[in-house]
Design a protein around this motif. Structure first.
Motif, PDB file in Angstrom:
ATOM      1  N   HIS A  26     -16.471  86.612  86.361  1.00 25.07           N
ATOM      2  CA  HIS A  26     -15.547  85.873  87.085  1.00 25.07           C
ATOM      3  C   HIS A  26     -15.387  86.068  88.415  1.00 25.07           C
ATOM      4  O   HIS A  26     -15.219  85.216  89.297  1.00 25.07           O
ATOM      5  CB  HIS A  26     -14.184  85.347  86.319  1.00 25.07           C
ATOM      6  N   ASP A  27     -15.440  87.582  88.615  1.00 18.12           N
ATOM      7  CA  ASP A  27     -15.568  87.959  89.898  1.00 18.12           C
ATOM      8  C   ASP A  27     -16.675  88.519  90.463  1.00 18.12           C
ATOM      9  O   ASP A  27     -16.721  89.384  91.631  1.00 18.12           O
ATOM     10  CB  ASP A  27     -14.196  88.934  90.091  1.00 18.12           C
ATOM     11  N   ILE A  28     -17.735  88.323  89.936  1.00 16.33           N
ATOM     12  CA  ILE A  28     -19.085  88.837  90.374  1.00 16.33           C
ATOM     13  C   ILE A  28     -19.534  88.565  91.852  1.00 16.33           C
ATOM     14  O   ILE A  28     -20.237  89.153  92.594  1.00 16.33           O
ATOM     15  CB  ILE A  28     -20.211  88.472  89.194  1.00 16.33           C
ATOM     16  N   GLY A  29     -19.076  87.501  92.342  1.00 16.68           N
ATOM     17  CA  GLY A  29     -19.254  87.143  93.786  1.00 16.68           C
ATOM     18  C   GLY A  29     -18.300  87.628  94.763  1.00 16.68           C
ATOM     19  O   GLY A  29     -18.678  87.137  95.940  1.00 16.68           O
ATOM     20  N   HIS A  30     -17.672  88.523  94.620  1.00 16.39           N
ATOM     21  CA  HIS A  30     -16.606  89.007  95.633  1.00 16.39           C
ATOM     22  C   HIS A  30     -17.439  89.969  96.517  1.00 16.39           C
ATOM     23  O   HIS A  30     -18.326  90.662  96.034  1.00 16.39           O
ATOM     24  CB  HIS A  30     -15.386  89.777  95.105  1.00 16.39           C
ATOM     25  N   GLY A  31     -17.109  89.630  97.906  1.00 18.02           N
ATOM     26  CA  GLY A  31     -17.626  90.666  98.895  1.00 18.02           C
ATOM     27  C   GLY A  31     -16.586  91.680  99.203  1.00 18.02           C
ATOM     28  O   GLY A  31     -15.855  91.900  98.505  1.00 18.02           O
ATOM     29  N   PRO A  32     -17.342  92.615 100.093  1.00 19.36           N
ATOM     30  CA  PRO A  32     -16.395  93.663 100.571  1.00 19.36           C
ATOM     31  C   PRO A  32     -15.048  93.377 100.898  1.00 19.36           C
ATOM     32  O   PRO A  32     -14.526  92.229 101.466  1.00 19.36           O
ATOM     33  CB  PRO A  32     -17.056  94.218 101.855  1.00 19.36           C
TER      34      PRO A  32
ATOM     35  N   ASN B 165     -24.624  90.655 110.999  1.00 19.48           N
ATOM     36  CA  ASN B 165     -24.939  89.557 110.226  1.00 19.48           C
ATOM     37  C   ASN B 165     -24.251  89.586 108.912  1.00 19.48           C
ATOM     38  O   ASN B 165     -24.814  89.647 107.645  1.00 19.48           O
ATOM     39  CB  ASN B 165     -26.323  89.443 109.966  1.00 19.48           C
ATOM     40  N   LEU B 166     -23.158  90.118 108.801  1.00 16.98           N
ATOM     41  CA  LEU B 166     -22.390  90.358 107.539  1.00 16.98           C
ATOM     42  C   LEU B 166     -22.251  89.139 106.934  1.00 16.98           C
ATOM     43  O   LEU B 166     -22.262  89.240 105.540  1.00 16.98           O
ATOM     44  CB  LEU B 166     -20.890  90.798 107.704  1.00 16.98           C
TER      45      LEU B 166
ATOM     46  N   SER C 257     -19.874 100.466 102.596  1.00  9.76           N
ATOM     47  CA  SER C 257     -20.943 100.312 103.453  1.00  9.76           C
ATOM     48  C   SER C 257     -20.732  99.630 104.561  1.00  9.76           C
ATOM     49  O   SER C 257     -21.092  99.438 105.599  1.00  9.76           O
ATOM     50  CB  SER C 257     -22.205  99.586 102.506  1.00  9.76           C
ATOM     51  N   THR C 258     -19.842  98.334 104.626  1.00  8.31           N
ATOM     52  CA  THR C 258     -19.427  97.731 105.427  1.00  8.31           C
ATOM     53  C   THR C 258     -18.687  98.602 106.630  1.00  8.31           C
ATOM     54  O   THR C 258     -19.055  98.409 107.876  1.00  8.31           O
ATOM     55  CB  THR C 258     -18.436  96.570 105.123  1.00  8.31           C
ATOM     56  N   LEU C 259     -17.756  99.620 105.993  1.00  3.11           N
ATOM     57  CA  LEU C 259     -17.095 100.346 107.216  1.00  3.11           C
ATOM     58  C   LEU C 259     -18.206 101.168 107.965  1.00  3.11           C
ATOM     59  O   LEU C 259     -18.181 101.382 109.183  1.00  3.11           O
ATOM     60  CB  LEU C 259     -16.176 101.367 106.512  1.00  3.11           C
ATOM     61  N   GLU C 260     -19.169 101.728 107.242  1.00  2.55           N
ATOM     62  CA  GLU C 260     -20.390 102.638 107.850  1.00  2.55           C
ATOM     63  C   GLU C 260     -21.010 101.770 108.893  1.00  2.55           C
ATOM     64  O   GLU C 260     -21.378 102.114 109.775  1.00  2.55           O
ATOM     65  CB  GLU C 260     -21.078 102.980 106.734  1.00  2.55           C
TER      66      GLU C 260
END
Length: 423
Positions: A93-99, A252-253, A268-271
């Motif tokens: 149910h949460d497989i689609g969550h992003g950072p 392009n996040l 990875s987003t912070l980096e």
């Protein structure tokens, strides 16, 4: 059901898994959830809140399985296979969550008009997850619909999402345990043991479990006030959200191609944002200060629980204009003032995203619908939690606070002008 192993869990003690579940757990798409925190920036206030979407998904699967076993024993399910379907849907149910979970979803909604459910469907259908489900004899389309509240069997949807869902019965005790807040303790065993199905359609509880239901909804309300909407937690999240918005054009996040999306995690987003260096100083400054816990300071707060008056959240343009006006009055740079407006239903939402207004009760084999308004304890917290806060840097704290008082006025006239919009 034939189980292939078990995982030790601090909330549910032991979580058993089947072969198909093990194969799903071992996919790269699911392992990615280990690197997405359940509560975004809450660990900067509650240091132990380091838990992720991975263990929450496991816990939701476990609770959904318990619900399925209860309904099978009572004759509401005709085959044991239905329990496995419920468990698989809950697991995914949460497989689609992003950072940063729901923070990234705010960006997706504004930029692409997408939710984590939309991305979850894409991941299920276009990765090896679909192949694994098919290999074990399950319809990936059916599991996907159930994961996101679209099954034709309504009480199946209600087990996955809603006021009596496995989702809420895992995240409340899990968030409570890892933050240390006592509010998250609920007796989900009592609730699930009382499950009934009315007219072969909707989930109900035995009237004897009503107090446990009341306790759970009050716990959810208190967790919103103490944790999810905590002013310092929101400070960290405001910094993350603004930094991602500032960096989106360069990085392009919000590119939702699976190659890009499945490589996005919290770290990875912070980096990626850190790597921008001088090319985007504002975004880099925000994530650097976030990483060093040099958080923004709250200089104004309006936190209301309106019983009947349902307000509409100020849009981004209105918030930006208000921040600009405050910054101008304080004679500080516009990028040092942040206005945060958040709104959440004080009641859980149904699978169709509507606020619950009643609960089905069973008493001596008689089923009846009871409006929430007739349950005094729950009715006392119905409505919406509306919050308006103004944040700024430590250096500008005093001048911005004075400007806020001038801009909003003694009676908060500007806030009220934007906030009170009756439907």
């Amino acid at each position: 059901m034939k189980f292939a192993g078990e995982i030790t869990d601090p909330v549910h003690q032991y979580i058993r898994f089947t072969n198909v579940e093990r194969e799903l757990l071992d996919t790269a798409a699911f392992q990615r959830l280990r690197r997405i925190k359940q509560l975004s920036g809450a660990h900067l206030v509650y240091p132990s809140a380091q838990h992720s979407r991975f263990e929450h998904s496991l816990g939701t699967m476990h609770v959904a399985g318990f619900a399925g076993e209860t309904l099978l024993a009572k004759g509401y399910l005709s085959k044991e296979e239905s329990i496995q379907e419920l468990r698989l849907a809950a697991l995914l149910h949460d497989i689609g969550h992003g950072p940063f979970s729901h923070l990234f979803e705010e960006m997706l909604g504004a930029k692409c008009d997408l939710t984590h459910e939309d991305l979850g469907k894409k991941i299920i259908f276009k990765t090896e997850i679909s192949d694994i489900l098919k290999k074990h004899g399950y319809n990936s389309n059916g599991i996907c619909k159930l994961s996101f509240g679209e099954s034709k069997i309504k009480f199946f949807n209600e087990i996955i999402a809603g006021a009596l869902s496995a989702d809420i019965m895992d995240y409340l005790p899990r968030d409570g345990l890892f933050t240390g807040a006592e509010y998250g303790k609920i007796d989900y065993h009592r609730l699930i043991s009382s499950f009934e199905v009315v007219s072969n359609a909707h989930l109900a509880i035995n009237r004897s479990a009503l107090y446990s239901f009341e306790s759970m909804l009050i716990s959810r309300y208190e967790m919103f006030k103490a944790v999810y909407f905590h002013k310092t937690v929101r400070s960290a999240e405001v910094m993350l959200l603004h930094s991602m918005r500032l960096a989106d054009e360069q990085l392009n996040l919000t590119d939702t191609s699976l190659d890009n999306y499945l490589n996005l995690t919290d770290d990875s987003t912070l980096e990626k944002i850190h790597s921008l260096n001088e090319s985007n100083e504002d975004a880099v400054r925000l994530v650097t200060d976030y990483s060093n816990r040099k958080l923004l300071k709250c200089v104004y707060e309006k936190f209301l629980h309106k019983h009947n008056d349902i307000s509409r959240k100020m849009d981004r343009r209105a918030l930006h204009n208000l921040a600009s006006q405050i910054a101008e009055g304080a004679r500080v740079q516009e990028n040092s003032v942040f206005v945060d407006a958040s709104r959440a239903s004080s009641m859980p939402l149904t699978p169709t995203k509507k606020e619950i207004s009643s609960i089905l009760l069973v008493d001596k084999e008689r089923a009846y619908e009871t409006p929430i308004s007739e349950i005094p304890l729950i009715d006392s917290v119905t409505g919406f939690l509306d919050m308006l806060r103004v944040y700024t840097t430590l250096k500008n704290r005093e001048v911005v606070e004075r400007s806020v008082k001038k801009v909003l006025g003694e009676e908060d006239s500007m806030y009220q002008k934007h906030r009170i919009r009756k439907r």
